[in-house]
Design a protein around this motif. Structure first.
Motif, PDB file in Angstrom:
ATOM      1  N   ALA A 121       0.830  -1.207   0.000  1.00  0.00           N
ATOM      2  CA  ALA A 121       0.000   0.000   0.000  1.00  0.00           C
ATOM      3  C   ALA A 121       0.867   1.260   0.000  1.00  0.00           C
ATOM      4  N   ALA A 122       0.436   2.271  -0.733  1.00  0.00           N
ATOM      5  CA  ALA A 122       1.146   3.559  -0.769  1.00  0.00           C
ATOM      6  C   ALA A 122       0.196   4.655  -1.225  1.00  0.00           C
ATOM      7  N   PRO A 123      -0.894   4.891  -0.486  1.00  0.00           N
ATOM      8  CA  PRO A 123      -1.814   5.949  -0.899  1.00  0.00           C
ATOM      9  C   PRO A 123      -1.181   7.328  -0.715  1.00  0.00           C
ATOM     10  N   PRO A 124      -1.678   8.337  -1.426  1.00  0.00           N
ATOM     11  CA  PRO A 124      -1.123   9.681  -1.242  1.00  0.00           C
ATOM     12  C   PRO A 124      -1.300  10.148   0.206  1.00  0.00           C
ATOM     13  N   ALA A 125      -0.284  10.804   0.748  1.00  0.00           N
ATOM     14  CA  ALA A 125      -0.366  11.346   2.110  1.00  0.00           C
ATOM     15  C   ALA A 125      -1.545  12.300   2.210  1.00  0.00           C
ATOM     16  N   GLY A 126      -2.310  12.154   3.271  1.00  0.00           N
ATOM     17  CA  GLY A 126      -3.451  13.029   3.512  1.00  0.00           C
ATOM     18  C   GLY A 126      -4.733  12.587   2.859  1.00  0.00           C
ATOM     19  N   ASP A 127      -4.673  11.591   1.988  1.00  0.00           N
ATOM     20  CA  ASP A 127      -5.887  11.090   1.347  1.00  0.00           C
ATOM     21  C   ASP A 127      -6.667  10.256   2.354  1.00  0.00           C
ATOM     22  N   ARG A 128      -7.933  10.029   2.054  1.00  0.00           N
ATOM     23  CA  ARG A 128      -8.771   9.202   2.927  1.00  0.00           C
ATOM     24  C   ARG A 128      -8.203   7.773   2.982  1.00  0.00           C
ATOM     25  N   PRO A 129      -8.662   6.952   3.917  1.00  0.00           N
ATOM     26  CA  PRO A 129      -8.211   5.559   3.930  1.00  0.00           C
ATOM     27  C   PRO A 129      -8.559   4.869   2.611  1.00  0.00           C
ATOM     28  N   HIS A 130      -7.601   4.144   2.070  1.00  0.00           N
ATOM     29  CA  HIS A 130      -7.826   3.376   0.844  1.00  0.00           C
ATOM     30  C   HIS A 130      -8.166   1.946   1.224  1.00  0.00           C
ATOM     31  N   ARG A 131      -9.032   1.321   0.429  1.00  0.00           N
ATOM     32  CA  ARG A 131      -9.373  -0.091   0.604  1.00  0.00           C
ATOM     33  C   ARG A 131      -8.426  -0.924  -0.242  1.00  0.00           C
ATOM     34  N   TYR A 132      -7.916  -1.995   0.346  1.00  0.00           N
ATOM     35  CA  TYR A 132      -7.058  -2.935  -0.371  1.00  0.00           C
ATOM     36  C   TYR A 132      -7.830  -4.248  -0.442  1.00  0.00           C
ATOM     37  N   VAL A 133      -8.329  -4.551  -1.629  1.00  0.00           N
ATOM     38  CA  VAL A 133      -9.216  -5.688  -1.830  1.00  0.00           C
ATOM     39  C   VAL A 133      -8.370  -6.909  -2.175  1.00  0.00           C
ATOM     40  N   PHE A 134      -8.136  -7.749  -1.154  1.00  0.00           N
ATOM     41  CA  PHE A 134      -7.445  -9.019  -1.372  1.00  0.00           C
ATOM     42  C   PHE A 134      -8.513 -10.039  -1.737  1.00  0.00           C
ATOM     43  N   ALA A 135      -8.360 -10.672  -2.891  1.00  0.00           N
ATOM     44  CA  ALA A 135      -9.346 -11.648  -3.358  1.00  0.00           C
ATOM     45  C   ALA A 135      -8.640 -12.937  -3.744  1.00  0.00           C
ATOM     46  N   VAL A 136      -9.276 -14.041  -3.391  1.00  0.00           N
ATOM     47  CA  VAL A 136      -8.835 -15.353  -3.855  1.00  0.00           C
ATOM     48  C   VAL A 136      -9.943 -15.863  -4.757  1.00  0.00           C
ATOM     49  N   HIS A 137      -9.599 -16.155  -5.997  1.00  0.00           N
ATOM     50  CA  HIS A 137     -10.544 -16.617  -7.009  1.00  0.00           C
ATOM     51  C   HIS A 137     -10.360 -18.112  -7.200  1.00  0.00           C
ATOM     52  N   ALA A 138     -11.418 -18.880  -6.980  1.00  0.00           N
ATOM     53  CA  ALA A 138     -11.401 -20.315  -7.284  1.00  0.00           C
ATOM     54  C   ALA A 138     -11.716 -20.446  -8.771  1.00  0.00           C
ATOM     55  N   VAL A 139     -10.811 -21.065  -9.507  1.00  0.00           N
ATOM     56  CA  VAL A 139     -10.879 -21.115 -10.966  1.00  0.00           C
ATOM     57  C   VAL A 139     -11.235 -22.534 -11.414  1.00  0.00           C
ATOM     58  N   ASP A 140     -11.968 -22.627 -12.519  1.00  0.00           N
ATOM     59  CA  ASP A 140     -12.489 -23.925 -12.987  1.00  0.00           C
ATOM     60  C   ASP A 140     -11.513 -24.735 -13.831  1.00  0.00           C
ATOM     61  N   VAL A 141     -10.296 -24.243 -14.033  1.00  0.00           N
ATOM     62  CA  VAL A 141      -9.288 -24.961 -14.823  1.00  0.00           C
ATOM     63  C   VAL A 141      -7.994 -25.058 -14.016  1.00  0.00           C
TER      64      VAL A 141
END
Length: 177
Positions: A121-141
């Protein structure tokens, strides 16, 4: 300096819905600030990927893809921090710091820092909290037909056709002025 702009939608709200499964972490929590260990070196962080573990995914899962995306980055297209492709279906956890170029039998494509592997993470200083969306995708292949030269957008396009289910955890990070 606060960047006044609307809150971006969660990227997965824009895609067709898929079932969910369980994603946990010893390091980060949904809606809670991430420790600096998981922030990028450029902002004084440790640039470590957090520990992640998942369960209850579909029995027919052939492989997994792990991603981390910041929809709040002031870019117009968000910011991809990590795209780890073709993890074997037998892998159901990643230890802290596993975000190297290759991990657990999979490979990373370039993130938006232009590097392969996890970029914290490295959002701009002073910006609102950023969301970091960690996703695990179950794939069919067992493997998506991709190489490490693929872009995160190309991986996402392939996931649109191969995701059986998705598990998500959304910690935040902010740098105060």
């Amino acid at each position: 300096m606060s960047l006044e702009r609307p809150v971006a939608p969660d990227p997965y709200e824009l895609l067709p819905p898929v079932p969910s499964f369980t994603l946990t972490s010893e390091d980060v929590a949904n809606g809670e600030p991430m420790p600096a260990d998981f922030a990028h070196h450029s902002v004084g962080g440790g640039n470590l990927s957090p520990q992640l573990a998942w369960s209850d995914h579909p029995a027919e899962t052939g492989s997994f893809v792990v991603t981390c995306y910041d929809p709040d980055a002031p870019t117009g297209s968000g910011f991809w921090h990590w795209v780890l492709v073709n993890l074997p279906a037998s892998v159901t956890q990643l230890p802290r710091g596993a975000g190297s170029e290759t991990a657990a039998g999979g490979f990373s494509v370039r993130n938006d820092y232009g590097e392969q592997g996890y970029g914290g993470a490295a959002p701009p200083a002073g910006d609102r909290p950023h969301r970091y969306v960690f996703a695990v995708h179950a794939v069919d292949v067992p493997a998506l037909d991709l190489t490490p030269a693929a872009t995160p957008a190309v991986v996402g396009f392939n996931l649109a056709f191969h995701t059986l289910a998705r598990a998500v955890i959304r910690p935040t990070y902010q740098i105060k002025e």
